[in-house]
Design an enzyme around this catalytic site. Structure first.
Site, PDB file in Angstrom:
ATOM      1  N   HIS A 168      -7.864   8.419   3.718  1.00  0.00           N
ATOM      2  CA  HIS A 168      -7.143   9.684   3.828  1.00  0.00           C
ATOM      3  C   HIS A 168      -8.125  10.834   3.753  1.00  0.00           C
ATOM      4  O   HIS A 168      -9.077  10.802   2.978  1.00  0.00           O
ATOM      5  CB  HIS A 168      -6.079   9.819   2.730  1.00  0.00           C
ATOM      6  CG  HIS A 168      -6.590   9.516   1.351  1.00  0.00           C
ATOM      7  ND1 HIS A 168      -6.780   8.225   0.903  1.00  0.00           N
ATOM      8  CD2 HIS A 168      -6.961  10.324   0.328  1.00  0.00           C
ATOM      9  CE1 HIS A 168      -7.252   8.248  -0.331  1.00  0.00           C
ATOM     10  NE2 HIS A 168      -7.380   9.509  -0.708  1.00  0.00           N
TER      11      HIS A 168
ATOM     12  N   HIS B 287      -6.261   3.447   1.181  1.00  0.00           N
ATOM     13  CA  HIS B 287      -5.835   3.617   2.565  1.00  0.00           C
ATOM     14  C   HIS B 287      -6.491   4.943   2.938  1.00  0.00           C
ATOM     15  O   HIS B 287      -6.163   5.978   2.341  1.00  0.00           O
ATOM     16  CB  HIS B 287      -4.299   3.672   2.650  1.00  0.00           C
ATOM     17  CG  HIS B 287      -3.732   3.869   4.025  1.00  0.00           C
ATOM     18  ND1 HIS B 287      -2.688   3.111   4.515  1.00  0.00           N
ATOM     19  CD2 HIS B 287      -4.028   4.760   5.002  1.00  0.00           C
ATOM     20  CE1 HIS B 287      -2.378   3.519   5.728  1.00  0.00           C
ATOM     21  NE2 HIS B 287      -3.187   4.539   6.044  1.00  0.00           N
TER      22      HIS B 287
ATOM     23  N   CYS C 238       0.855  -1.202   0.000  1.00  0.00           N
ATOM     24  CA  CYS C 238       0.000   0.000   0.000  1.00  0.00           C
ATOM     25  C   CYS C 238       0.888   1.249   0.000  1.00  0.00           C
ATOM     26  O   CYS C 238       1.810   1.392   0.806  1.00  0.00           O
ATOM     27  CB  CYS C 238      -0.891  -0.025   1.238  1.00  0.00           C
ATOM     28  SG  CYS C 238      -1.691   1.542   1.581  1.00  0.00           S
TER      29      CYS C 238
ATOM     30  N   ASP D  65       0.209  16.337  -0.667  1.00  0.00           N
ATOM     31  CA  ASP D  65      -0.246  15.565  -1.821  1.00  0.00           C
ATOM     32  C   ASP D  65       0.750  15.758  -2.973  1.00  0.00           C
ATOM     33  O   ASP D  65       1.212  16.869  -3.236  1.00  0.00           O
ATOM     34  CB  ASP D  65      -1.646  16.026  -2.240  1.00  0.00           C
ATOM     35  CG  ASP D  65      -2.324  15.037  -3.173  1.00  0.00           C
ATOM     36  OD1 ASP D  65      -3.304  14.401  -2.757  1.00  0.00           O
ATOM     37  OD2 ASP D  65      -1.872  14.914  -4.335  1.00  0.00           O
TER      38      ASP D  65
ATOM     39  N   HIS E 261      -8.403  14.733   2.715  1.00  0.00           N
ATOM     40  CA  HIS E 261      -7.750  15.815   1.983  1.00  0.00           C
ATOM     41  C   HIS E 261      -8.028  17.120   2.733  1.00  0.00           C
ATOM     42  O   HIS E 261      -9.185  17.416   3.035  1.00  0.00           O
ATOM     43  CB  HIS E 261      -8.349  15.966   0.582  1.00  0.00           C
ATOM     44  CG  HIS E 261      -8.191  14.787  -0.325  1.00  0.00           C
ATOM     45  ND1 HIS E 261      -7.307  14.782  -1.397  1.00  0.00           N
ATOM     46  CD2 HIS E 261      -8.817  13.585  -0.366  1.00  0.00           C
ATOM     47  CE1 HIS E 261      -7.419  13.625  -2.048  1.00  0.00           C
ATOM     48  NE2 HIS E 261      -8.330  12.888  -1.446  1.00  0.00           N
TER      49      HIS E 261
END
Ligand code: 5GP
Ligand code: ZN
Length: 112
Positions: A98, A96, A4, A30, A100
């Site tokens: 997340h 996985h 991952c 990011d 933002h």
């Protein structure tokens, strides 16, 4: 099975610009930002999507980390957005979980 992506970032096996990390969560820039501030906040342990999250304390820590990194990025007063894409129709590409954290410009609503 390929590892991952975000587990690899959490463990330091894949480079990323980490802006915050503790024993439960990691926040990093990011790689393809869509706003001047675009930070991802993830749990250190692998949880695929919001549908798999069963730990209310961890959920709170993820959300509080969004507030923390937004404050450190200087966007709390102007405003910002916290987004979690879930599954294919939700636009999730990395499985996985997340959050933002997006800010630094006026964000349109509704999203596309
Ligand atoms: P999703 O579409 O799953 O909600 O968001 C995945 C995000 O992960 C995207 O914004 C994408 O730019 C970001 N991303 C994908 N691969 C990497 C990577 O290797 N490093 C970092 N820092 N971000 C990544
Ligand atoms: Zn993972």
């Amino acid at each position: 099975m390929p590892e991952c992506l975000f587990c690899a970032i959490v463990a330091g096996r894949l480079p990323a610009t980490i802006v915050y990390q503790d024993e439960a969560v990691t926040a990093f820039q990011d790689i393809n930002p869509v706003a001047p501030t675009h930070i991802l906040v993830v749990p250190n342990r692998h949880i695929a999507t919001l549908n798999d999250l069963d730990d209310a304390e961890l959920a709170g820590r993820l959300l509080m980390t969004c507030q923390r990194v937004a404050r450190e990025a200087g966007i709390v007063d102007a405003g910002y957005r916290v987004v979690n894409n879930v599954g294919s129709q939700g636009g999730q590409h990395v499985y996985h979980i997340h959050l933002h954290v997006l800010g630094g410009r006026r964000l349109a609503w509704p999203p596309g």
